[in-house]
Design an enzyme around this catalytic site. Structure first.
Site, PDB file in Angstrom:
ATOM      1  N   TYR A 141       0.809  -1.216   0.000  1.00 56.60           N
ATOM      2  CA  TYR A 141       0.000   0.000   0.000  1.00 56.60           C
ATOM      3  C   TYR A 141       0.844   1.268   0.000  1.00 56.60           C
ATOM      4  CZ  TYR A 141      -3.995  -3.009   1.168  1.00 56.60           C
ATOM      5  OH  TYR A 141      -4.972  -3.969   1.159  1.00 56.60           O
ATOM      6  N   LYS A 187       4.344 -15.245   3.813  1.00 56.97           N
ATOM      7  CA  LYS A 187       4.468 -16.123   2.638  1.00 56.97           C
ATOM      8  C   LYS A 187       5.948 -16.323   2.364  1.00 56.97           C
ATOM      9  CE  LYS A 187       2.368 -18.456  -0.635  1.00 56.97           C
ATOM     10  NZ  LYS A 187       1.693 -19.738  -0.311  1.00 56.97           N
ATOM     11  N   ASP A 219      -1.955 -18.539   3.167  1.00 57.90           N
ATOM     12  CA  ASP A 219      -3.019 -19.372   2.620  1.00 57.90           C
ATOM     13  C   ASP A 219      -3.477 -20.407   3.634  1.00 57.90           C
ATOM     14  OD1 ASP A 219      -0.478 -20.410   2.359  1.00 57.90           O
ATOM     15  OD2 ASP A 219      -0.717 -21.071   0.291  1.00 57.90           O
ATOM     16  N   ASP A 243      -5.203  -6.923   5.969  1.00 55.75           N
ATOM     17  CA  ASP A 243      -6.429  -6.347   5.427  1.00 55.75           C
ATOM     18  C   ASP A 243      -7.390  -7.467   5.027  1.00 55.75           C
ATOM     19  OD1 ASP A 243      -8.340  -4.715   4.324  1.00 55.75           O
ATOM     20  OD2 ASP A 243      -7.044  -3.824   2.813  1.00 55.75           O
ATOM     21  N   ASP A 247     -10.912  -8.959   7.264  1.00 51.51           N
ATOM     22  CA  ASP A 247     -12.247  -8.987   6.665  1.00 51.51           C
ATOM     23  C   ASP A 247     -12.810 -10.408   6.654  1.00 51.51           C
ATOM     24  OD1 ASP A 247     -12.194  -6.296   6.303  1.00 51.51           O
ATOM     25  OD2 ASP A 247     -12.223  -6.330   4.120  1.00 51.51           O
TER      26      ASP A 247
END
Length: 365
Positions: A141, A187, A219, A243, A247
């Site tokens: 971001y 990751k 994952d 993020d 959610d």
């Protein structure tokens, strides 16, 4: 006790839910004899329409001069065709960077009386209590360089040792006050930034011998969050992963409308519900204000050091849910009492007064 709070209602349902959070804070101030000073300013699409900027200078100056910032939501479909740096969301990113809150705390709790509101089975989510600690000022971001042409687009994921260390310490400190477990999400089998992330988090963990540390690929974490959410206590992750996972955690609580957040570590704390501006239901009294009200509780906890008052707001939220009240996002046709935004806020105010009266009666005895 005096606290200066800048209120940024924003767009869509933001003004509706923020009004209820402010009302709850005003109730706390009256009960306790505190002075909470509120200033309201524009941000997002509303600011673009009025002042031509998603984050006007006047708004930013007010935020920097306050003790805490309470935000509703930003975003509007009518701004979708604007260049990225002129959209409402750009104003939020600029505000986050200016305030300096690098650690975004997002609780995800399954309240027992609304565990049936989750799309997951009640026996899977019941008892879940997770604190997601998301690094907020780095990663894709904010990384440079970035670019967009007609044929190509690119973003840069970048982290430094210092950025990782400081947010990791927030997670470990939080775990010491909870169930003493940190799950670090990365990751590292693919990304060099994640390899550095894992190395630095492991190093910080040595400062906290009483806290257990586990590493999970993002994952695998996404899968476990759905299959066995109770395994998590504090979840630590970088910006993009945090993020998405926070959610996803909304399915545990039953609705995005319940989730609160606090962005801390900088000069001024920023508090906002996790949900977006939801323009399709704006102005209809359908929005769930509990995420905004829970964000107000976090404001008292982290910016005012008022732990008791924060807990009393959270107790009031539980009491209202235990009494069977729901907003439309939590209505599953179970015959519970469905109320609108302002009524839900009034119910929390009433419950908060009851909690305070019980406390006073206890101390008096």
């Amino acid at each position: 006790m005096k606290i200066r709070i800048t209120v940024l209602p924003g767009d869509g349902i933001g003004p509706e839910v923020t009004a209820e959070a402010v009302r709850v804070l005003q109730t706390v101030a009256v009960i306790q004899g505190y002075h909470f000073e509120f200033q309201e300013h524009l941000i997002g699409a509303t600011a673009i329409k009025t002042l031509g900027s998603p984050l006007p200078r006047k708004t930013l100056d007010a935020c920097l001069a306050s003790d805490a910032v309470l935000l509703g939501a930003v975003g509007s479909p009518e701004c979708d065709d604007l260049p990225p740096q002129q959209r409402p969301e750009a104003g939020l990113l600029l505000l986050r960077r200016a305030l300096g809150g690098y650690a975004n705390l997002r609780p995800a709790i399954s309240y027992p009386t609304i565990s049936d509101c989750s799309p997951l089975r009640s026996d899977i989510v019941r008892g879940t209590d997770i604190l997601i600690v998301r690094e907020l000022l780095g990663g894709l971001y904010f990384g440079e360089p970035r670019g967009l042409t007609n044929q190509n687009a690119f973003n840069t994921m970048r982290y430094s040792v210092g950025e990782i260390e400081r947010v990791a310490r927030v997670a470990f400190e939080a775990a010491l006050k909870r169930r003493q477990k940190v799950t670090s999400v990365d990751k590292a089998n693919v990304l060099e930034t994640s390899q550095l992330w894992r190395k630095v988090v492991t190093s910080v963990a040595r400062e906290y011998p009483d806290v257990a540390l586990e590493h999970l690929y993002v994952d695998a974490c996404a899968m476990h969050l759905i299959m066995n959410p109770r395994r998590f206590d504090v979840m630590l992750t970088e910006n993009l992963f945090g993020d998405i996972l926070s959610d996803e955690a909304a399915v545990i609580a039953g609705s995005l409308g319940l989730l609160a957040s606090a962005s801390i570590g900088g000069a001024v704390g920023l508090y906002e519900p996790v949900h977006g501006s939801a323009p399709d239901i704006a102005g209809k009294g359908l929005a769930n204000p509990l995420g905004a009200i829970a964000s107000a509780a976090l404001l008292l906890r982290y910016s005012a050091n008022l732990e008791q008052e924060a807990k009393e707001i959270e107790t009031a939220i539980r009491a209202v849910l235990d009494a069977g009240y729901r907003t439309t996002d939590l209505d599953r046709g179970t015959g519970k009492r469905v109320v609108q935004t302002a009524e839900m806020g009034s119910l929390v105010v009433e419950a908060l007064s009851d909690v305070a009266n019980e406390r006073n009666a206890y101390h008096a005895s």
